[in-house]
Design a protein around this motif. Structure first.
Motif, PDB file in Angstrom:
ATOM      1  N   ALA A   1       0.834  -1.202   0.000  1.00  0.00           N
ATOM      2  CA  ALA A   1       0.000   0.000   0.000  1.00  0.00           C
ATOM      3  C   ALA A   1       0.869   1.252   0.000  1.00  0.00           C
ATOM      4  CB  ALA A   1      -0.929   0.003   1.213  1.00  0.00           C
ATOM      5  N   ALA A   2       1.939   1.245   0.793  1.00  0.00           N
ATOM      6  CA  ALA A   2       2.853   2.386   0.814  1.00  0.00           C
ATOM      7  C   ALA A   2       3.498   2.573  -0.550  1.00  0.00           C
ATOM      8  CB  ALA A   2       3.914   2.181   1.891  1.00  0.00           C
ATOM      9  N   ALA A   3       3.820   1.452  -1.216  1.00  0.00           N
ATOM     10  CA  ALA A   3       4.443   1.525  -2.544  1.00  0.00           C
ATOM     11  C   ALA A   3       3.453   2.016  -3.595  1.00  0.00           C
ATOM     12  CB  ALA A   3       4.992   0.151  -2.931  1.00  0.00           C
ATOM     13  N   VAL A   4       2.202   1.576  -3.508  1.00  0.00           N
ATOM     14  CA  VAL A   4       1.176   2.020  -4.457  1.00  0.00           C
ATOM     15  C   VAL A   4       0.973   3.527  -4.332  1.00  0.00           C
ATOM     16  CG1 VAL A   4      -1.288   1.886  -5.044  1.00  0.00           C
ATOM     17  CG2 VAL A   4       0.019  -0.210  -4.608  1.00  0.00           C
ATOM     18  N   GLU A   5       1.023   4.036  -3.109  1.00  0.00           N
ATOM     19  CA  GLU A   5       0.881   5.482  -2.900  1.00  0.00           C
ATOM     20  C   GLU A   5       2.015   6.238  -3.589  1.00  0.00           C
ATOM     21  OE1 GLU A   5      -0.911   7.121   0.611  1.00  0.00           O
ATOM     22  OE2 GLU A   5      -2.485   6.175  -0.586  1.00  0.00           O
ATOM     23  N   LYS A   6       3.129   5.546  -3.825  1.00  0.00           N
ATOM     24  CA  LYS A   6       4.265   6.179  -4.509  1.00  0.00           C
ATOM     25  C   LYS A   6       4.353   5.782  -5.978  1.00  0.00           C
ATOM     26  CE  LYS A   6       7.211   7.127  -0.544  1.00  0.00           C
ATOM     27  NZ  LYS A   6       8.611   7.166  -0.057  1.00  0.00           N
TER      28      LYS A   6
ATOM     29  N   PRO B   1       4.867  -9.999 -11.853  1.00  0.00           N
ATOM     30  CA  PRO B   1       4.129  -8.769 -11.530  1.00  0.00           C
ATOM     31  C   PRO B   1       3.910  -8.633 -10.025  1.00  0.00           C
ATOM     32  CG  PRO B   1       2.680 -10.403 -12.519  1.00  0.00           C
ATOM     33  CD  PRO B   1       4.067 -10.936 -12.651  1.00  0.00           C
ATOM     34  N   ALA B   2       3.752  -7.394  -9.586  1.00  0.00           N
ATOM     35  CA  ALA B   2       3.617  -7.117  -8.156  1.00  0.00           C
ATOM     36  C   ALA B   2       2.453  -7.878  -7.536  1.00  0.00           C
ATOM     37  CB  ALA B   2       3.445  -5.615  -7.931  1.00  0.00           C
ATOM     38  N   TYR B   3       1.329  -7.968  -8.259  1.00  0.00           N
ATOM     39  CA  TYR B   3       0.185  -8.669  -7.672  1.00  0.00           C
ATOM     40  C   TYR B   3       0.508 -10.136  -7.414  1.00  0.00           C
ATOM     41  CZ  TYR B   3      -1.294 -11.261 -11.866  1.00  0.00           C
ATOM     42  OH  TYR B   3      -1.357 -12.135 -12.917  1.00  0.00           O
ATOM     43  N   LYS B   4       1.295 -10.751  -8.316  1.00  0.00           N
ATOM     44  CA  LYS B   4       1.649 -12.155  -8.113  1.00  0.00           C
ATOM     45  C   LYS B   4       2.633 -12.297  -6.949  1.00  0.00           C
ATOM     46  CE  LYS B   4       3.096 -16.389 -10.433  1.00  0.00           C
ATOM     47  NZ  LYS B   4       3.505 -17.033 -11.698  1.00  0.00           N
ATOM     48  N   ALA B   5       3.499 -11.309  -6.780  1.00  0.00           N
ATOM     49  CA  ALA B   5       4.448 -11.344  -5.670  1.00  0.00           C
ATOM     50  C   ALA B   5       3.701 -11.390  -4.335  1.00  0.00           C
ATOM     51  CB  ALA B   5       5.365 -10.122  -5.728  1.00  0.00           C
TER      52      ALA B   5
ATOM     53  N   GLU C   1      -8.251   6.381  -2.566  1.00  0.00           N
ATOM     54  CA  GLU C   1      -9.173   5.344  -3.024  1.00  0.00           C
ATOM     55  C   GLU C   1      -8.516   4.409  -4.037  1.00  0.00           C
ATOM     56  OE1 GLU C   1     -13.842   4.897  -4.247  1.00  0.00           O
ATOM     57  OE2 GLU C   1     -12.822   6.745  -4.815  1.00  0.00           O
ATOM     58  N   HIS C   2      -7.653   4.950  -4.877  1.00  0.00           N
ATOM     59  CA  HIS C   2      -6.965   4.111  -5.858  1.00  0.00           C
ATOM     60  C   HIS C   2      -6.062   3.092  -5.155  1.00  0.00           C
ATOM     61  CE1 HIS C   2      -4.935   2.892  -9.527  1.00  0.00           C
ATOM     62  NE2 HIS C   2      -3.775   3.131  -8.942  1.00  0.00           N
ATOM     63  N   THR C   3      -5.390   3.532  -4.101  1.00  0.00           N
ATOM     64  CA  THR C   3      -4.538   2.613  -3.335  1.00  0.00           C
ATOM     65  C   THR C   3      -5.362   1.466  -2.767  1.00  0.00           C
ATOM     66  OG1 THR C   3      -3.052   4.427  -2.729  1.00  0.00           O
ATOM     67  CG2 THR C   3      -2.920   2.422  -1.397  1.00  0.00           C
ATOM     68  N   ALA C   4      -6.498   1.797  -2.168  1.00  0.00           N
ATOM     69  CA  ALA C   4      -7.380   0.764  -1.618  1.00  0.00           C
ATOM     70  C   ALA C   4      -7.851  -0.186  -2.714  1.00  0.00           C
ATOM     71  CB  ALA C   4      -8.581   1.412  -0.922  1.00  0.00           C
ATOM     72  N   ALA C   5      -8.139   0.377  -3.899  1.00  0.00           N
ATOM     73  CA  ALA C   5      -8.606  -0.443  -5.022  1.00  0.00           C
ATOM     74  C   ALA C   5      -7.532  -1.426  -5.475  1.00  0.00           C
ATOM     75  CB  ALA C   5      -9.012   0.449  -6.191  1.00  0.00           C
ATOM     76  N   VAL C   6      -6.309  -0.939  -5.591  1.00  0.00           N
ATOM     77  CA  VAL C   6      -5.205  -1.793  -6.050  1.00  0.00           C
ATOM     78  C   VAL C   6      -4.934  -2.911  -5.047  1.00  0.00           C
ATOM     79  CG1 VAL C   6      -2.720  -1.871  -6.509  1.00  0.00           C
ATOM     80  CG2 VAL C   6      -4.103  -0.027  -7.473  1.00  0.00           C
ATOM     81  N   ILE C   7      -4.863  -2.573  -3.764  1.00  0.00           N
ATOM     82  CA  ILE C   7      -4.588  -3.593  -2.749  1.00  0.00           C
ATOM     83  C   ILE C   7      -5.730  -4.603  -2.685  1.00  0.00           C
ATOM     84  CG2 ILE C   7      -4.130  -4.037  -0.310  1.00  0.00           C
ATOM     85  CD1 ILE C   7      -1.827  -2.701  -1.862  1.00  0.00           C
ATOM     86  N   THR C   8      -6.972  -4.123  -2.799  1.00  0.00           N
ATOM     87  CA  THR C   8      -8.106  -5.044  -2.818  1.00  0.00           C
ATOM     88  C   THR C   8      -7.998  -6.012  -3.983  1.00  0.00           C
ATOM     89  OG1 THR C   8      -9.608  -3.497  -1.719  1.00  0.00           O
ATOM     90  CG2 THR C   8     -10.627  -5.211  -3.051  1.00  0.00           C
ATOM     91  N   ALA C   9      -7.689  -5.491  -5.159  1.00  0.00           N
ATOM     92  CA  ALA C   9      -7.551  -6.343  -6.345  1.00  0.00           C
ATOM     93  C   ALA C   9      -6.444  -7.377  -6.154  1.00  0.00           C
ATOM     94  CB  ALA C   9      -7.276  -5.487  -7.573  1.00  0.00           C
ATOM     95  N   MET C  10      -5.321  -6.944  -5.586  1.00  0.00           N
ATOM     96  CA  MET C  10      -4.203  -7.860  -5.366  1.00  0.00           C
ATOM     97  C   MET C  10      -4.554  -8.926  -4.333  1.00  0.00           C
ATOM     98  SD  MET C  10      -1.144  -5.006  -5.519  1.00  0.00           S
ATOM     99  CE  MET C  10       0.247  -6.093  -5.190  1.00  0.00           C
ATOM    100  N   LEU C  11      -5.251  -8.514  -3.278  1.00  0.00           N
ATOM    101  CA  LEU C  11      -5.603  -9.469  -2.229  1.00  0.00           C
ATOM    102  C   LEU C  11      -6.696 -10.437  -2.678  1.00  0.00           C
ATOM    103  CD1 LEU C  11      -5.464  -7.220   0.977  1.00  0.00           C
ATOM    104  CD2 LEU C  11      -3.781  -8.908   0.194  1.00  0.00           C
ATOM    105  N   LYS C  12      -7.478 -10.061  -3.669  1.00  0.00           N
ATOM    106  CA  LYS C  12      -8.455 -11.006  -4.230  1.00  0.00           C
ATOM    107  C   LYS C  12      -7.730 -12.187  -4.862  1.00  0.00           C
ATOM    108  CE  LYS C  12     -11.912  -9.543  -6.739  1.00  0.00           C
ATOM    109  NZ  LYS C  12     -12.629  -8.747  -7.776  1.00  0.00           N
ATOM    110  N   THR C  13      -6.590 -11.934  -5.501  1.00  0.00           N
ATOM    111  CA  THR C  13      -5.853 -13.027  -6.142  1.00  0.00           C
ATOM    112  C   THR C  13      -5.256 -13.979  -5.104  1.00  0.00           C
ATOM    113  OG1 THR C  13      -3.664 -11.945  -6.259  1.00  0.00           O
ATOM    114  CG2 THR C  13      -5.238 -11.437  -8.012  1.00  0.00           C
ATOM    115  N   VAL C  14      -4.979 -13.469  -3.897  1.00  0.00           N
ATOM    116  CA  VAL C  14      -4.457 -14.323  -2.820  1.00  0.00           C
ATOM    117  C   VAL C  14      -5.475 -15.401  -2.466  1.00  0.00           C
ATOM    118  CG1 VAL C  14      -3.698 -14.378  -0.402  1.00  0.00           C
ATOM    119  CG2 VAL C  14      -3.002 -12.479  -1.888  1.00  0.00           C
TER     120      VAL C  14
ATOM    121  N   LEU D   1       3.496   2.471  -7.492  1.00  0.00           N
ATOM    122  CA  LEU D   1       3.529   1.069  -7.910  1.00  0.00           C
ATOM    123  C   LEU D   1       2.156   0.642  -8.414  1.00  0.00           C
ATOM    124  CD1 LEU D   1       5.230  -1.664  -7.880  1.00  0.00           C
ATOM    125  CD2 LEU D   1       4.005  -2.154  -5.738  1.00  0.00           C
ATOM    126  N   GLU D   2       2.124  -0.094  -9.521  1.00  0.00           N
ATOM    127  CA  GLU D   2       0.876  -0.643 -10.048  1.00  0.00           C
ATOM    128  C   GLU D   2       0.951  -2.172 -10.017  1.00  0.00           C
ATOM    129  OE1 GLU D   2      -1.848   0.869 -10.734  1.00  0.00           O
ATOM    130  OE2 GLU D   2      -1.082   2.907 -10.449  1.00  0.00           O
TER     131      GLU D   2
END
Length: 327
Positions: free
Chosen positions: A88-93, A125-129, A225-238, A95-96
């Motif tokens: 989340a900290a990285a997305v704020e800076k 990709p970051a989401y897979k990581a 909100e975009h940060t929350a969206a990205v982390i939510t999307a990534m955590l869905k794949t988990v 990261l996609e």
């Protein structure tokens, strides 16, 4: 006077049937894993990240034998369940989720984190990581993002326990309270708002006079909100394909597992469009838990979340609106 004339009626937000099922699920799951000793414990906390209502709260497996509250009192290391704060900290800076990270051996000074089973995948990709819970990728992310930014992210999300100013926090070396971890994940679920959980709806006298009513829920914007969206999307794949598959409930869900290096603690923290919940398994006095690679915390999480979502039909996260589709 009121007590002598009939006492008070306290109306809570907790769902009685759900609470019963949580208590039963904890005992049943632990027994099925052979975790029958009093010192072997579990806890669960669930609330609505929409309005803060606490749905279920189990501070241990048997209140009659132990009144110690493992939801708000116990402070335990969370392992990889801390990684969403790093990302989340990285997305704020900037990261996609499809940005490539290097999943290969890493070293920073004397620190040489290793992936589970010494498995490395090269560029991913970051989401897979996050999906596969790569330790070296999380280490690289905190190195580039900065420890301070990660600590700041954890703090604004409501983690109050001490956090070392050290790269190792990326892998969950810091300890947290189950209550605070669940509340923090709730901010990913609702578009970046920290919602304060509450349990007492109102208190009435024996004559039905309301003497207390819950104030308006405290809601604080803590994340883009975009940060929350990205982390939510990534955590869905988990949950769908990663380390949290045991927590798949057949409905939209996102979350993260956590296991400490010494195998003392197991976690599953996650959320749906309706509720956030976290479970913990371990010993009150840290001791190794010997079992197979599966995570019983995920098992109880899925059992309870399946039950409380019966009749709830949202098929996607409506907030955040700009959910990212990972490929």
């Amino acid at each position: 006077v009121e007590i002598s004339q009939g006492g008070y009626k306290i109306v809570t937000t907790l769902d009685y049937k759900t609470q019963q099922k949580v208590n039963e699920a904890i005992i049943t799951t632990m027994n099925s894993w052979g975790l029958t000793k009093d010192k072997q414990q579990a806890a669960l906390f669930s609330f609505s990240p929409i309005d803060g209502r606490i749905l279920a709260y189990a501070g241990g497996k048997n209140y009659a034998k132990s009144q110690y509250d493992r939801v708000t009192q116990a402070i335990r290391p969370i392992g990889s369940a801390f990684k969403p704060f790093v990302y989340a900290a990285a997305v704020e800076k900037g990261l996609e989720p499809n940005d490539l990270l290097d999943d290969s051996p890493f070293q920073a000074g004397d620190w040489r984190p290793k992936n589970y089973g010494n498995k490395y995948r090269g560029k991913i990709p970051a989401y897979k990581a996050l999906m596969v819970s790569s330790n070296v990728c999380a280490a690289r992310v905190i190195e580039s993002t900065g420890v301070r930014s990660v600590i700041q992210m954890a703090r604004v999300l409501g983690i109050t326990t001490p956090i070392e100013y050290d790269f190792t926090i990326a892998l969950g070396s810091s300890s947290v309270k189950l209550f605070e971890l669940t509340r923090a994940y709730g901010a990913f679920a609702n578009g970046g708002y920290k919602v304060e959980p509450y349990a007492i709806q109102r208190i009435e006298t024996s004559r039905s006079k309301v003497i207390y009513e819950a104030p308006k829920t405290r809601i604080t914007k803590v994340m883009d909100e975009h940060t929350a969206a990205v982390i939510t999307a990534m955590l869905k794949t988990v949950i769908q394909s990663g380390t949290g598959k045991a927590a798949d409930i057949g409905k939209p869900a996102a979350g993260k597992t956590g296991t400490t290096n010494d195998n003392y603690d197991r976690w599953l923290c996650g959320f749906t469009p309706y509720y956030a919940a976290a479970t913990w398994f371990g010993y009150d006095k840290p001791e190794e838990i010997v079992w197979s690679g599966r995570n019983p915390a995920g098992q109880i999480w899925s059992n309870i979340m399946k039950d409380i979502h019966k009749g709830l039909d949202k098929e996607k996260f409506e907030r955040p609106k700009d959910i990212v589709n990972v490929t």
